[in-house]
Design a protein around this motif. Structure first.
Motif, PDB file in Angstrom:
ATOM      1  N   GLY A  55     -72.532 -11.776  30.213  1.00  0.00           N
ATOM      2  CA  GLY A  55     -73.153 -10.569  29.670  1.00  0.00           C
ATOM      3  C   GLY A  55     -73.484 -10.722  28.201  1.00  0.00           C
ATOM      4  N   SER A  56     -72.627 -11.412  27.461  1.00  0.00           N
ATOM      5  CA  SER A  56     -72.872 -11.648  26.039  1.00  0.00           C
ATOM      6  C   SER A  56     -74.112 -12.517  25.841  1.00  0.00           C
ATOM      7  CB  SER A  56     -71.649 -12.311  25.397  1.00  0.00           C
ATOM      8  OG  SER A  56     -70.527 -11.457  25.427  1.00  0.00           O
ATOM      9  N   ILE A  57     -74.267 -13.510  26.700  1.00  0.00           N
ATOM     10  CA  ILE A  57     -75.439 -14.382  26.606  1.00  0.00           C
ATOM     11  C   ILE A  57     -76.720 -13.585  26.866  1.00  0.00           C
ATOM     12  CG2 ILE A  57     -76.628 -16.322  27.708  1.00  0.00           C
ATOM     13  CD1 ILE A  57     -73.854 -17.598  28.133  1.00  0.00           C
ATOM     14  N   SER A  97     -83.821  -7.656  17.041  1.00  0.00           N
ATOM     15  CA  SER A  97     -83.139  -6.425  16.615  1.00  0.00           C
ATOM     16  C   SER A  97     -81.963  -6.145  17.538  1.00  0.00           C
ATOM     17  CB  SER A  97     -84.116  -5.245  16.656  1.00  0.00           C
ATOM     18  OG  SER A  97     -83.443  -4.006  16.576  1.00  0.00           O
ATOM     19  N   PHE A  98     -80.796  -5.874  16.957  1.00  0.00           N
ATOM     20  CA  PHE A  98     -79.644  -5.468  17.754  1.00  0.00           C
ATOM     21  C   PHE A  98     -79.890  -4.077  18.355  1.00  0.00           C
ATOM     22  CE2 PHE A  98     -76.152  -8.166  15.476  1.00  0.00           C
ATOM     23  CZ  PHE A  98     -76.748  -9.308  15.986  1.00  0.00           C
ATOM     24  N   THR A  99     -80.515  -3.199  17.570  1.00  0.00           N
ATOM     25  CA  THR A  99     -80.762  -1.833  18.044  1.00  0.00           C
ATOM     26  C   THR A  99     -81.730  -1.825  19.222  1.00  0.00           C
ATOM     27  OG1 THR A  99     -80.381  -0.958  15.823  1.00  0.00           O
ATOM     28  CG2 THR A  99     -81.570   0.451  17.367  1.00  0.00           C
ATOM     29  N   ALA A 100     -82.822  -2.591  19.102  1.00  0.00           N
ATOM     30  CA  ALA A 100     -83.798  -2.645  20.193  1.00  0.00           C
ATOM     31  C   ALA A 100     -83.182  -3.270  21.437  1.00  0.00           C
ATOM     32  CB  ALA A 100     -85.028  -3.438  19.754  1.00  0.00           C
ATOM     33  N   ALA A 101     -82.355  -4.299  21.253  1.00  0.00           N
ATOM     34  CA  ALA A 101     -81.676  -4.928  22.388  1.00  0.00           C
ATOM     35  C   ALA A 101     -80.725  -3.947  23.058  1.00  0.00           C
ATOM     36  CB  ALA A 101     -80.925  -6.176  21.931  1.00  0.00           C
ATOM     37  N   ALA A 102     -80.036  -3.158  22.251  1.00  0.00           N
ATOM     38  CA  ALA A 102     -79.101  -2.171  22.801  1.00  0.00           C
ATOM     39  C   ALA A 102     -79.841  -1.119  23.623  1.00  0.00           C
ATOM     40  CB  ALA A 102     -78.329  -1.504  21.664  1.00  0.00           C
ATOM     41  N   MET A 103     -80.993  -0.661  23.114  1.00  0.00           N
ATOM     42  CA  MET A 103     -81.781   0.342  23.836  1.00  0.00           C
ATOM     43  C   MET A 103     -82.292  -0.236  25.157  1.00  0.00           C
ATOM     44  SD  MET A 103     -83.971   2.142  20.764  1.00  0.00           S
ATOM     45  CE  MET A 103     -84.837   3.186  21.940  1.00  0.00           C
ATOM     46  N   ALA A 104     -82.737  -1.486  25.131  1.00  0.00           N
ATOM     47  CA  ALA A 104     -83.264  -2.120  26.341  1.00  0.00           C
ATOM     48  C   ALA A 104     -82.169  -2.319  27.384  1.00  0.00           C
ATOM     49  CB  ALA A 104     -83.909  -3.455  25.992  1.00  0.00           C
ATOM     50  N   ALA A 105     -80.946  -2.605  26.927  1.00  0.00           N
ATOM     51  CA  ALA A 105     -79.849  -2.887  27.851  1.00  0.00           C
ATOM     52  C   ALA A 105     -79.032  -1.647  28.218  1.00  0.00           C
ATOM     53  CB  ALA A 105     -78.924  -3.943  27.249  1.00  0.00           C
ATOM     54  N   GLY A 106     -79.261  -0.534  27.506  1.00  0.00           N
ATOM     55  CA  GLY A 106     -78.502   0.674  27.790  1.00  0.00           C
ATOM     56  C   GLY A 106     -77.081   0.632  27.272  1.00  0.00           C
ATOM     57  N   ALA A 149     -72.056  -2.883  20.635  1.00  0.00           N
ATOM     58  CA  ALA A 149     -71.742  -3.758  21.765  1.00  0.00           C
ATOM     59  C   ALA A 149     -72.548  -5.046  21.681  1.00  0.00           C
ATOM     60  CB  ALA A 149     -72.026  -3.041  23.082  1.00  0.00           C
ATOM     61  N   VAL A 150     -73.797  -4.944  21.255  1.00  0.00           N
ATOM     62  CA  VAL A 150     -74.622  -6.144  21.092  1.00  0.00           C
ATOM     63  C   VAL A 150     -74.049  -7.011  19.987  1.00  0.00           C
ATOM     64  CG1 VAL A 150     -76.914  -7.023  20.514  1.00  0.00           C
ATOM     65  CG2 VAL A 150     -76.691  -4.967  21.928  1.00  0.00           C
ATOM     66  N   SER A 151     -73.678  -6.387  18.870  1.00  0.00           N
ATOM     67  CA  SER A 151     -73.112  -7.130  17.744  1.00  0.00           C
ATOM     68  C   SER A 151     -71.823  -7.845  18.142  1.00  0.00           C
ATOM     69  CB  SER A 151     -72.849  -6.179  16.575  1.00  0.00           C
ATOM     70  OG  SER A 151     -72.306  -6.869  15.479  1.00  0.00           O
ATOM     71  N   ARG A 152     -70.963  -7.153  18.919  1.00  0.00           N
ATOM     72  CA  ARG A 152     -69.708  -7.772  19.364  1.00  0.00           C
ATOM     73  C   ARG A 152     -69.997  -8.958  20.293  1.00  0.00           C
ATOM     74  NH1 ARG A 152     -67.952  -2.368  19.803  1.00  0.00           N
ATOM     75  NH2 ARG A 152     -68.351  -2.380  22.061  1.00  0.00           N
ATOM     76  N   SER A 153     -70.997  -8.819  21.145  1.00  0.00           N
ATOM     77  CA  SER A 153     -71.333  -9.903  22.066  1.00  0.00           C
ATOM     78  C   SER A 153     -71.786 -11.140  21.309  1.00  0.00           C
ATOM     79  CB  SER A 153     -72.434  -9.448  23.035  1.00  0.00           C
ATOM     80  OG  SER A 153     -71.951  -8.446  23.908  1.00  0.00           O
ATOM     81  N   VAL A 154     -72.623 -10.939  20.304  1.00  0.00           N
ATOM     82  CA  VAL A 154     -73.096 -12.073  19.508  1.00  0.00           C
ATOM     83  C   VAL A 154     -71.937 -12.701  18.746  1.00  0.00           C
ATOM     84  CG1 VAL A 154     -74.580 -12.754  17.587  1.00  0.00           C
ATOM     85  CG2 VAL A 154     -75.456 -11.192  19.343  1.00  0.00           C
ATOM     86  N   LEU A 199     -81.146 -18.546  32.169  1.00  0.00           N
ATOM     87  CA  LEU A 199     -81.230 -17.233  32.797  1.00  0.00           C
ATOM     88  C   LEU A 199     -82.443 -17.136  33.709  1.00  0.00           C
ATOM     89  CD1 LEU A 199     -80.233 -14.945  29.777  1.00  0.00           C
ATOM     90  CD2 LEU A 199     -78.852 -15.481  31.797  1.00  0.00           C
ATOM     91  N   SER A 200     -83.545 -17.753  33.289  1.00  0.00           N
ATOM     92  CA  SER A 200     -84.742 -17.753  34.136  1.00  0.00           C
ATOM     93  C   SER A 200     -84.485 -18.481  35.452  1.00  0.00           C
ATOM     94  CB  SER A 200     -85.908 -18.412  33.383  1.00  0.00           C
ATOM     95  OG  SER A 200     -87.060 -18.474  34.188  1.00  0.00           O
TER      96      SER A 200
END
Length: 314
Positions: free
Chosen positions: A13-15, A26-35, A40-45, A81-82
């Protein structure tokens, strides 16, 4: 074989979140896309960085940017992932229907006169593929910019790229009937010294491109001169020629309608027949997703049919 798990669910999930953040910058845009939340995105990275002992992003208060290590890791993770997505589709019987975004970079003449006219037919056949066509004559970085394919007018110097030839595009020298009426029609290469020869500068070097002719079995490269120069986009030279500025050498597929309609005239046709290749590029070792493979096969099929048709009309 080591039976220990290398990747748990949290790490996978972090990957995924890391790849989203890299794609969207963007961490914010990634968070919005992933819900999920930006935290949480920052912690994953951070989890990935701690695991590998390298920094993946340079973070500022306004933006994030991949480090060199981060770009290399992102490229590999994106491909992995692809492959997982393709494997799942194949296992569930969905592999026959390609889907998802496809990013391709193309030079302006090839885009406008070769590829873009074919895209409606491609999407009619594969409606779940979204095509992002980037039209520019500059070289792109596959790893940093996230392109699947690129088309270029010459074979790559980079040995990490695989090249598949699309066609040898014939060159032709043209001018308007009005220009030739005012200035005379050249009958030899020597005559070109007395004419306005519109120049094109290669975007990567800024150098003027020589004109190429065929004299029997010999290829002749000729440096010409003139008061007009177009840089960055070869279609600028075509527009100048269409408006009577002088002579210009370009691809026949760009001006074939002008030649048919008589708005442009072919000059020195006995010395014609020279060509330049157009090649399709993708990184060596990259897993090609189904949507990319379908696009490559479609493009090669359509261009081969068009080339045969043009050769048959001569």
């Amino acid at each position: 074989m080591n039976s220990k798990r290398q990747f748990d669910d949290l790490l996978l999930g972090s990957i995924e979140l890391f790849c989203l953040a890299a794609e969207l910058a963007s961490f914010t845009a990634a968070a919005m896309a992933a819900g999920v939340t930006p935290a949480a995105v920052s912690r994953s990275v951070s989890r990935l960085e701690e695991r590998m002992g390298v920094r993946l992003f340079v973070r500022t208060t306004r933006q994030i940017r991949l480090t060199d290590a981060g770009r290399a890791y992102f490229e590999q993770c994106r491909e992995a992932l692809s492959q997982l997505v393709d494997a799942e589709r194949q296992a569930t019987g969905q592999q026959s229907e390609p889907a998802g975004p496809l990013r391709i970079s193309m030079p302006t003449p090839y885009a406008h006169y070769r590829v873009l006219p074919l895209l409606p037919a491609f999407r009619a056949r594969y409606p779940r593929v979204q095509v992002d066509a980037h039209i520019s004559n500059r070289n792109i970085d596959f790893a940093e910019e996230g392109y699947d394919l690129a088309i270029r007018g010459r074979a790559p110097v980079d040995s990490n790229l695989i090249a598949r030839k699309l066609e040898d595009a014939e060159l032709t020298l043209v001018a308007t009937p009005e220009y030739l009426s005012r200035n005379g029609t050249p009958t030899s290469l020597e005559d070109l010294k007395h004419h306005e020869c519109i120049q094109f500068e290669r975007p990567s070097t800024g150098r003027r491109i020589s004109w190429t002719f065929r004299r029997g079995d010999e290829t002749v490269e000729l440096i010409t001169d003139g008061g007009y120069s177009s840089g960055g986009d070869v279609l600028g030279g075509v527009t100048l020629a269409r408006n009577g500025a002088g002579l210009f050498q370009t691809y026949r597929f760009v001006v074939q309608r002008d030649l048919r309609d008589g708005t442009l005239v072919e000059v020195l046709p006995a010395l014609g027949g020279a060509s330049r290749p157009f090649v399709l590029l993708y990184p060596h070792g990259r897993h090609l997703s189904l949507r990319v493979r379908c696009f490559v096969d479609f493009l090669v099929e359509k261009l081969a049919h068009d080339t045969r048709g043009r050769n048959g009309r001569r």
